[in-house]
Motif scaffolding. Sequence first.
Motif, PDB file in Angstrom:
ATOM      1  N   UNK A   7       0.820  -1.209   0.000  1.00  0.00           N
ATOM      2  CA  UNK A   7       0.000   0.000   0.000  1.00  0.00           C
ATOM      3  C   UNK A   7       0.859   1.266   0.000  1.00  0.00           C
ATOM      4  N   UNK A   8       2.167   1.088  -0.026  1.00  0.00           N
ATOM      5  CA  UNK A   8       3.065   2.242  -0.073  1.00  0.00           C
ATOM      6  C   UNK A   8       2.979   2.922  -1.443  1.00  0.00           C
ATOM      7  N   UNK A   9       3.335   4.201  -1.469  1.00  0.00           N
ATOM      8  CA  UNK A   9       3.414   4.930  -2.732  1.00  0.00           C
ATOM      9  C   UNK A   9       4.497   5.989  -2.616  1.00  0.00           C
ATOM     10  N   UNK A  10       4.562   6.880  -3.588  1.00  0.00           N
ATOM     11  CA  UNK A  10       5.644   7.856  -3.625  1.00  0.00           C
ATOM     12  C   UNK A  10       5.711   8.717  -2.366  1.00  0.00           C
ATOM     13  N   UNK A  11       4.585   8.884  -1.671  1.00  0.00           N
ATOM     14  CA  UNK A  11       4.554   9.765  -0.503  1.00  0.00           C
ATOM     15  C   UNK A  11       4.820   9.030   0.801  1.00  0.00           C
ATOM     16  N   UNK A  12       4.941   7.710   0.741  1.00  0.00           N
ATOM     17  CA  UNK A  12       5.176   6.932   1.955  1.00  0.00           C
ATOM     18  C   UNK A  12       6.564   7.230   2.517  1.00  0.00           C
ATOM     19  N   UNK A  13       6.628   7.420   3.802  1.00  0.00           N
ATOM     20  CA  UNK A  13       7.879   7.765   4.473  1.00  0.00           C
ATOM     21  C   UNK A  13       8.638   6.500   4.861  1.00  0.00           C
ATOM     22  N   UNK A  14       9.868   6.372   4.369  1.00  0.00           N
ATOM     23  CA  UNK A  14      10.730   5.277   4.796  1.00  0.00           C
ATOM     24  C   UNK A  14      10.186   3.897   4.509  1.00  0.00           C
ATOM     25  N   UNK A  15       9.624   3.696   3.335  1.00  0.00           N
ATOM     26  CA  UNK A  15       9.039   2.388   3.006  1.00  0.00           C
ATOM     27  C   UNK A  15      10.116   1.305   2.991  1.00  0.00           C
ATOM     28  N   UNK A  16       9.685   0.090   3.264  1.00  0.00           N
ATOM     29  CA  UNK A  16      10.594  -1.055   3.227  1.00  0.00           C
ATOM     30  C   UNK A  16       9.996  -2.175   2.375  1.00  0.00           C
ATOM     31  N   UNK A  17       9.252  -1.779   1.340  1.00  0.00           N
ATOM     32  CA  UNK A  17       8.538  -2.769   0.539  1.00  0.00           C
ATOM     33  C   UNK A  17       8.993  -2.802  -0.914  1.00  0.00           C
ATOM     34  N   UNK A  18      10.210  -2.352  -1.195  1.00  0.00           N
ATOM     35  CA  UNK A  18      10.742  -2.565  -2.545  1.00  0.00           C
ATOM     36  C   UNK A  18      10.881  -4.067  -2.783  1.00  0.00           C
ATOM     37  N   UNK A  19      10.546  -4.502  -3.994  1.00  0.00           N
ATOM     38  CA  UNK A  19      10.715  -5.914  -4.328  1.00  0.00           C
ATOM     39  C   UNK A  19      12.165  -6.325  -4.083  1.00  0.00           C
ATOM     40  N   UNK A  20      12.331  -7.455  -3.438  1.00  0.00           N
ATOM     41  CA  UNK A  20      13.688  -7.883  -3.079  1.00  0.00           C
ATOM     42  C   UNK A  20      14.548  -8.187  -4.298  1.00  0.00           C
ATOM     43  N   UNK A  21      13.906  -8.520  -5.425  1.00  0.00           N
ATOM     44  CA  UNK A  21      14.688  -8.794  -6.627  1.00  0.00           C
ATOM     45  C   UNK A  21      14.871  -7.553  -7.504  1.00  0.00           C
ATOM     46  N   UNK A  22      14.478  -6.383  -6.996  1.00  0.00           N
ATOM     47  CA  UNK A  22      14.700  -5.145  -7.738  1.00  0.00           C
ATOM     48  C   UNK A  22      16.201  -4.881  -7.860  1.00  0.00           C
ATOM     49  N   UNK A  23      16.678  -4.525  -9.039  1.00  0.00           N
ATOM     50  CA  UNK A  23      18.109  -4.261  -9.202  1.00  0.00           C
ATOM     51  C   UNK A  23      18.654  -3.256  -8.200  1.00  0.00           C
ATOM     52  N   UNK A  24      17.881  -2.208  -7.892  1.00  0.00           N
ATOM     53  CA  UNK A  24      18.397  -1.172  -7.000  1.00  0.00           C
ATOM     54  C   UNK A  24      18.605  -1.702  -5.592  1.00  0.00           C
ATOM     55  N   UNK A  25      17.854  -2.711  -5.178  1.00  0.00           N
ATOM     56  CA  UNK A  25      18.020  -3.270  -3.831  1.00  0.00           C
ATOM     57  C   UNK A  25      19.370  -3.970  -3.716  1.00  0.00           C
ATOM     58  N   UNK A  26      19.681  -4.792  -4.703  1.00  0.00           N
ATOM     59  CA  UNK A  26      20.972  -5.477  -4.700  1.00  0.00           C
ATOM     60  C   UNK A  26      22.124  -4.480  -4.735  1.00  0.00           C
TER      61      UNK A  26
END
Length: 576
Positions: A249-268
């Motif tokens: 339910x996070x979006x661009x305005x969410x503060x300090x989200x921790x729900x990026x997909x774990x396989x997202x390139x930026x996470x690695x």
Amino acid sequence: MNKSTAVLLLTSALGLTACTTTTAPQPADVTILGLNDFHGNLAPTSFTRADKTAISAGGIEAIAAEVNDARKANPNTILVGGGDLIGASPISSGLLRDEPAVYALNGMGMKVSALGNHEFDQGLDELFRMQNGGCASNDAAKACKFDPNYKGATFKWIGANVEYNAASGKTGTPFAPYIIQDINGIRIAFVGAVTKTTPGIVSPDGVKALTFTDEAAAVNKYIPEIKAQRPDAIIMLIHEGGELATGSTDNYSTVGCKTLKTDSPIVDIAKRVDPAVSAIISGHSHQGYNCLVPDPTGKDRIVIQGDFYGHLLQRLDLTVDKANHQVMSVKAANLVVDYTAREKAGTLDFGMTQIRTTAEAKVAAISNVEIAKLGDPQIQRGVSNARNTESPLGDVIADALLAATKNQGAQIGLMNPGGIRADLPDTTRIKPGNAVNFGDVFAVHPFGNTTTVLSLTGQQIKELLEQQWSGANATAVKLLQVSEGFNYKYTLSNPDGQRVNIADITLNGTPISATATYRVATNNFLAAGGDNFTVFKAATNVVQLPGLSDTDVLSQYLKANGPTLKNVVKGRITKL
């Protein structure tokens, strides 16, 4: 500044070095504004706020006004880029080789930007021209038509992971890996990188002299050199990104989200980048997020992206200790660039209005030509620019490819979703009678791709479809859009190479044969193996149609069929 924008309240002490403080702290505040995936959008486009309000957002007049307001509030403000500032641009910039976009960014006072893959759309030499100025272009019909003495960008593109390869006969990096900016005595180092997948998503000839290395490793290579110069902070600018997890339910305005997909390139990447980097401004995936990802020590670090087309500005507010060259705190926000509100309030930037109106006037004779009237006010490219589903506009474009090449024996039309850059037309440009003009068509197809017809066996078609979810496409699915009469089913939960059963691929109701040969129409980018669809490179009987551009193909189809075309997904692709 947009007062309704949520501001990140997280504050964390982030030291640049392990040195013990020996000098009395000298705090100073600096504001960093980031613009990613601008793509030469001089005018605003449609955007839906977090509260579901539909507005016009972005546009150089509103972006510049937002930057001006930030500078008034804090003179220690700098504008930087997350890549794809140019390329894949609407007609008012794209038909003028993106020179208006560069001049607009110059006028806003942009200082530095990461390279993006689309900066390489026209090749390395043309990118050098965009940086340095001049008129010696590979497209003389477009270059220096906005300014006959194009002066180049006053900001610098940077990329630590872009190197000359052995075949080029050169060594080193064509662009600086990092730049240290002095902002009224505050020294901020910006280190840049572009997605290492760039060779697979741009025309190969344009980057044949270059190697794109691992992003995190390249940045880490330069951190000791940067730290030795004792900047007050290090910020990473990278043209690579991620997506929020399905169901979040996070979006661009969410503060300090921790729900990026774990396989997202930026996470690695973020997990491997040196902890001396205080925050990461990202791009490429056209998403809005303001998240936290652990650095190599396990401490949360800000990773932020600002949607696309200038809808959002990424904002970092840093307090640094100038005496001891340390970051004391960081907070972050995504600011909505609300063109609608600024237009009503009369606070748009007049200098940017002049650039926009000049550019639009220069292309008006071509842009305003009416092409057709549609059966609906708009045909969309997919919900939230999704590239992993069949879309109404994708169906139309694949049908247009097939119709334009039947005289070449084409039986199937295939289109890459990343090549569909706008709805037809954008919500801000819906016209009476459902009319679309050439500017609308150009916004959909800004690349100037041409048409190719080639032969693939049924087995190769099956393997091509499998590449939608494998290799580099595994974390950024690109579902090919297919023409009428071609249908298939897939099972996403199956392993790589087994998601499509050849028996479930049909042409005009009949299952294709693994050994039979089929004529396929597509664009020259895909035909060269673009977007990691390497099966195309094994095609036979390849016929290039250089005189048949993507805008010609779509325009002709709209003229012939406009009133019958609806904003409807035809259901040619079935997910089991």
